[in-house]
Motif scaffolding. Structure first.
Motif, short mmCIF file in Angstrom:
data_model
loop_
_atom_site.label_atom_id
_atom_site.label_comp_id
_atom_site.label_asym_id
_atom_site.label_seq_id
_atom_site.Cartn_x
_atom_site.Cartn_y
_atom_site.Cartn_z
N ALA A 13 0.84 -1.20 0.00
CA ALA A 13 0.00 0.00 0.00
C ALA A 13 0.87 1.25 0.00
O ALA A 13 0.61 2.21 -0.73
CB ALA A 13 -0.92 0.00 1.22
N LEU A 20 2.52 1.43 -3.45
CA LEU A 20 1.53 1.75 -4.49
C LEU A 20 1.01 3.19 -4.39
O LEU A 20 0.64 3.79 -5.39
CB LEU A 20 0.36 0.77 -4.45
N SER A 21 0.96 3.75 -3.17
CA SER A 21 0.57 5.16 -3.04
C SER A 21 1.57 6.02 -3.81
O SER A 21 1.18 6.90 -4.59
CB SER A 21 0.58 5.65 -1.59
N SER A 44 1.24 5.33 -7.57
CA SER A 44 0.07 5.98 -8.19
C SER A 44 0.35 7.45 -8.44
O SER A 44 -0.04 8.00 -9.48
CB SER A 44 -1.15 5.87 -7.28
N ALA A 45 1.03 8.08 -7.48
CA ALA A 45 1.36 9.50 -7.66
C ALA A 45 2.32 9.66 -8.84
O ALA A 45 2.17 10.57 -9.66
CB ALA A 45 1.96 10.08 -6.39
N CYS A 84 0.46 9.39 -12.08
CA CYS A 84 -0.22 10.64 -12.42
C CYS A 84 0.76 11.65 -13.02
O CYS A 84 0.45 12.32 -14.02
CB CYS A 84 -0.87 11.26 -11.17
N VAL A 85 1.95 11.74 -12.42
CA VAL A 85 2.94 12.70 -12.90
C VAL A 85 3.40 12.32 -14.31
O VAL A 85 3.42 13.17 -15.22
CB VAL A 85 4.15 12.76 -11.94
N GLY A 87 0.69 12.94 -16.78
CA GLY A 87 0.53 14.37 -17.00
C GLY A 87 1.62 14.94 -17.91
O GLY A 87 1.34 15.72 -18.82
N TRP A 96 -4.15 1.96 1.99
CA TRP A 96 -4.86 1.49 0.79
C TRP A 96 -5.87 2.54 0.33
O TRP A 96 -6.19 2.63 -0.85
CB TRP A 96 -5.57 0.15 1.04
N THR A 112 -5.27 5.71 0.45
CA THR A 112 -4.47 6.67 -0.32
C THR A 112 -4.27 6.15 -1.74
O THR A 112 -4.35 6.91 -2.71
CB THR A 112 -3.10 6.91 0.37
N VAL A 113 -4.00 4.84 -1.85
CA VAL A 113 -3.84 4.25 -3.20
C VAL A 113 -5.10 4.54 -4.02
O VAL A 113 -5.03 5.01 -5.16
CB VAL A 113 -3.60 2.73 -3.11
N ILE A 165 -5.63 8.29 -4.93
CA ILE A 165 -4.82 8.79 -6.05
C ILE A 165 -5.22 8.08 -7.34
O ILE A 165 -5.50 8.72 -8.35
CB ILE A 165 -3.31 8.59 -5.78
N PHE A 166 -5.26 6.75 -7.30
CA PHE A 166 -5.51 6.00 -8.54
C PHE A 166 -6.95 6.21 -9.04
O PHE A 166 -7.18 6.45 -10.23
CB PHE A 166 -5.21 4.52 -8.34
N ILE A 179 -8.00 10.54 -8.54
CA ILE A 179 -7.31 11.46 -9.45
C ILE A 179 -7.14 10.83 -10.84
O ILE A 179 -7.67 11.34 -11.82
CB ILE A 179 -5.92 11.88 -8.89
N PHE A 180 -6.43 9.70 -10.91
CA PHE A 180 -6.09 9.16 -12.24
C PHE A 180 -7.34 8.79 -13.05
O PHE A 180 -7.57 9.32 -14.13
CB PHE A 180 -5.15 7.96 -12.09
N ALA A 216 -3.73 16.41 -13.67
CA ALA A 216 -3.60 15.08 -13.07
C ALA A 216 -2.23 14.93 -12.41
O ALA A 216 -2.10 14.34 -11.33
CB ALA A 216 -3.79 13.99 -14.13
N GLY A 249 -2.03 14.21 -8.35
CA GLY A 249 -1.51 12.97 -7.76
C GLY A 249 -0.56 13.27 -6.61
O GLY A 249 -0.64 12.67 -5.52
N ILE A 250 0.34 14.23 -6.84
CA ILE A 250 1.30 14.61 -5.81
C ILE A 250 0.57 15.22 -4.61
O ILE A 250 0.86 14.93 -3.45
CB ILE A 250 2.31 15.65 -6.37
N LEU A 265 -1.18 12.64 -2.48
CA LEU A 265 -0.18 11.85 -1.76
C LEU A 265 0.25 12.60 -0.49
O LEU A 265 0.37 12.03 0.59
CB LEU A 265 1.04 11.59 -2.65
#
Lengths: 58, 633
Positions: free
Chosen positions: A13, A16-17, A20-21, A24-25, A28, B75, B77-78, B81-82, B85-86, B296, B300-301, B304
């Motif tokens: 977790a 993956l956090s 995932s960020a 996104c970057v 983008g 989880w 947070t995962v 973001i995913f 946001i995504f 996006a 994401g940042i 996080l």
């Protein structure tokens, strides 16, 4: 053990956090100049109504 | 409050006021950019979206939940973001924007109404939003009040009133308009505040790996009431399983925590965010797909740094509280007695000197203390006594030092809470205790920012729901001046209801209330929203059926099945004489399964089955919805 966390279900977790960020970057940046669309009349009309009918009402 | 704190608060309020003034003078809401055919700076847009997305609920409420349940909350947070946001920006944002503009829809209920050509849907969506969003607004308000109370040494009730007053003033002064620079400034403050919190916490605990390892080593310290429901330490997931049918506690509750963590906290909120009306509408204020792509990255940042940091720090606060916390104070009574009632499940209250021996024997021992600077008549603070606690008495007039040696959740036990504590107070307590006072003030501004940006969009959504989506539909006149009064009335009602709820429902409530609202939105709105965007075969009856099935299933589950909500609301007890309707020969685990697990699949299934079983919508109308010319009436 990853980053001092024993349980894979928890360090996954954590990782993956971050991932995932990063996703996104990367997305983008790769699509930074893609998806530009001309502004249509309906877009401007929508925005004008949003201003006059919705925002002003508030 | 010291001079530095006063200066920080004044600078903050002046900056907010100045940016709000700029917004008025120079037309800078998202709609203004669009009228001018320009797009807002992607970072400004992402910060403004993020500030709306993340509130004190996520930071204080879910941060406190992480202090109790552990890092498994990451989880969420995962998913934040995913999914939040995504998936939202990449897949849902642009179709929402295009459809919204083409159909000239300005609110979520209006978008749904025009997609399905149904006023009934508009009114139903709006009523759900108007009736239940105060629950989420309450969670945000409580998050702010729980933080403000200890920082300024005021009571929770006073903090709640002050917080509501500040937010109301902000909303009335134009906050509802969503001036992008103001929102973005609030987002930037949140980013800085959370970054400092993360660095300070890891720094204090000796580094990233060291801090996590220290937290992992605390697994023997898990209190009995958490161990009983499957807690296996703060760096492990709870025990997974489904209790055997008919099995009573302890076996019957052995897997409760996994289901609370995964079904309510992670899924309820993680998926629910896709169906948040106030966030969906924001996609319509964007100029192009390009703006969404760019935002996006920053989004994401940002998330996080919000939820990722709050949950990590929340969990790690256990290490701090157990190993490092030192309270410089004046110990007033090292053997104060607090009683939680005969069954030990009530709220703790001070035991009077003339209480019976039986009550004194079962009461818990606490240490009462007063912080430096607090007046003699201010309420005392209490901390649970254990034999590991150390009290170092100061010599002469010097203050005493109290080392409680408690893990976070036990540290939150005190007058007015049950023996299971109030996790909503943990992040505030951690920031006040572990970090310098100036940071407490910066963090309060962080939370104020988080609350104001979220609440202004919540109240905007509630107001337009009643004014535009309900009143105008019944009044049969478009956009009249009367609907403005209804909108304003709805906003005032929303603020008052949130305030009243916040006053009476205190204690471990923030995460629960947020999860209930988001789960309800997901089950009711998500299938018809997503199918509406992408599936031309989706029909009006299918949307109505899906909405009703999702909403009613969630409602039934909350009122009659879920142990916490059904027990708390008491309707089931009043009607059926038992706390919930789960039959005695069923598994007790059902009482902690979140409504979303049942209601969302049912709602999706209903949408698909009814859509396929009903006549397709008029082709000309469907073509219009997806970008074609408007059919002649």
């Amino acid at each position: 053990m990853v980053l001092g966390i024993e349980s894979p279900a928890v360090w996954l977790a954590y990782v993956l956090s971050l991932a995932s960020a990063v996703l996104c970057v990367v997305y983008g940046i790769v699509h930074w100049n893609k998806g530009e669309e001309p502004v249509k009349k309906e877009d401007v009309d929508w925005a004008k109504e949003e201003k006059t009918e919705v925002e002003d009402a508030l | 409050m010291d001079l530095l704190s006063i200066i920080l608060v004044i600078v903050y309020l002046m900056a907010t006021g100045y940016l709000g003034y700029l917004g008025y003078k120079q037309t800078k809401t998202a709609a203004d950019y669009l009228v001018a055919g320009r797009s807002a700076n992607p970072i400004v847009m992402a910060l403004s979206y993020g500030a709306t997305f993340i509130s004190t609920s996520a930071i204080v409420g879910f941060g406190g939940t992480a202090a109790s349940l552990g890092m498994g909350v990451l989880w969420l947070t995962v998913l934040n973001i995913f999914v939040g946001i995504f998936i939202a920006f990449v897949f849902l944002g642009n179709p929402t924007r295009r459809m919204g503009h083409h159909l000239d829809a300005h609110t979520f209920p209006e978008l749904i109404a025009k997609r399905y050509d149904s006023r009934l849907l508009q009114v139903l969506c709006a009523l759900i939003i108007f009736c239940f969003m105060p629950l989420y607004a309450m969670a945000v308000m409580v998050g702010g009040a729980e933080f403000m109370a200890p920082i300024f040494h005021i009571s929770y009730d006073s903090a709640l009133y002050i917080f509501a007053l500040i937010v109301a003033a902000y909303v009335i002064a134009g906050g509802l308009k969503g001036v992008m620079l103001t929102d973005a400034m609030q987002g930037a403050i949140m980013l800085v505040g959370m970054a400092i919190l993360l660095v300070a916490t890891y720094g204090r605990l000796g580094g990233v790996t060291e801090a996590h390892a220290a937290l992992g080593a605390l697994k023997d310290q898990v209190p009995g009431f958490l161990k009983a429901i499957g807690h296996q330490g703060w760096t492990a997931m709870p025990k997974f399983g489904f209790a055997e049918p008919g099995l009573a506690p302890p076996g019957g509750v052995a897997y409760h925590m996994w289901w609370i963590l995964v079904s309510t906290i992670v899924m309820g909120v993680g998926i629910g965010v896709l169906a948040q009306p106030q966030l969906i509408v924001r996609f319509m204020t964007v100029k192009s797909k390009q703006s969404l792509n760019r935002a996006a990255a920053a989004g994401g940042i940002f998330i996080l740094f919000m939820t990722g940091v709050a949950f990590t720090v929340g969990a790690l606060s256990n290490v701090y509280f157990l190993q490092q916390e030192e309270i410089v104070c004046q110990v007033v009574d090292d053997a104060a007695l607090l009683d939680a009632g005969a069954d030990g499940k009530g709220k703790l209250a001070l035991v009077p000197a003339n209480a019976s021996d039986e009550i004194k024997a079962r009461a818990k021992r606490f240490v009462a203390y007063r912080l430096p600077g607090a007046s003699d008549d201010s309420p005392l603070n209490y901390v649970l006594w254990t034999d590991k606690m150390e009290i170092v008495q100061g010599e002469g007039d010097a203050p005493d030092t109290l080392k409680p040696r408690l893990i976070a959740v036990l540290r939150s036990v005190g007058p007015g809470t049950t023996l299971q504590g109030n996790t909503d107070t943990l992040i505030p307590a951690y920031v006040r205790s572990a970090l310098p006072h100036w940071f407490g003030v910066v963090f309060m501004l962080t939370l104020l920012s988080a609350a104001m940006s979220t609440m202004s969009s919540q109240f905007h959504t509630m107001g337009t729901a009643l004014g535009r989506d309900v009143f105008e539909q019944f009044a049969h006149h478009q956009h009249g001046s009367k609907s403005i009064h209804v909108t304003r009335f709805a906003i005032i009602v929303g603020i008052v209801v949130a305030l009243v709820l916040g006053k009476y429902v205190r204690g471990n409530i923030i995460a629960l209330a947020t999860a209930i609202f988001m789960g309800l939105c997901a089950s009711s709105f998500l299938p018809m929203f997503v199918f509406g965007l992408f599936w031309k075969r989706m029909t009006k009856p299918a949307a109505v059926a899906s909405l009703l099935v999702g909403f009613l299933t969630s409602g039934f589950w909350l009122l009659f099945v879920n142990g916490k909500t059904a027990g708390g609301l008491g309707l089931c007890q009043a009607w059926f004489g038992k706390p919930n309707l789960v039959p005695a020969d069923w598994s007790l685990t059902w009482t902690v399964v979140d409504p979303i697990v049942v209601a969302l699949p049912l709602s999706i299934l209903t949408a698909v089955v009814v859509a396929l079983a009903t006549k397709p919508m008029d082709k000309a109308y469907v073509d219009y919805v997806y970008g074609g010319p408007k059919p002649q009436a």
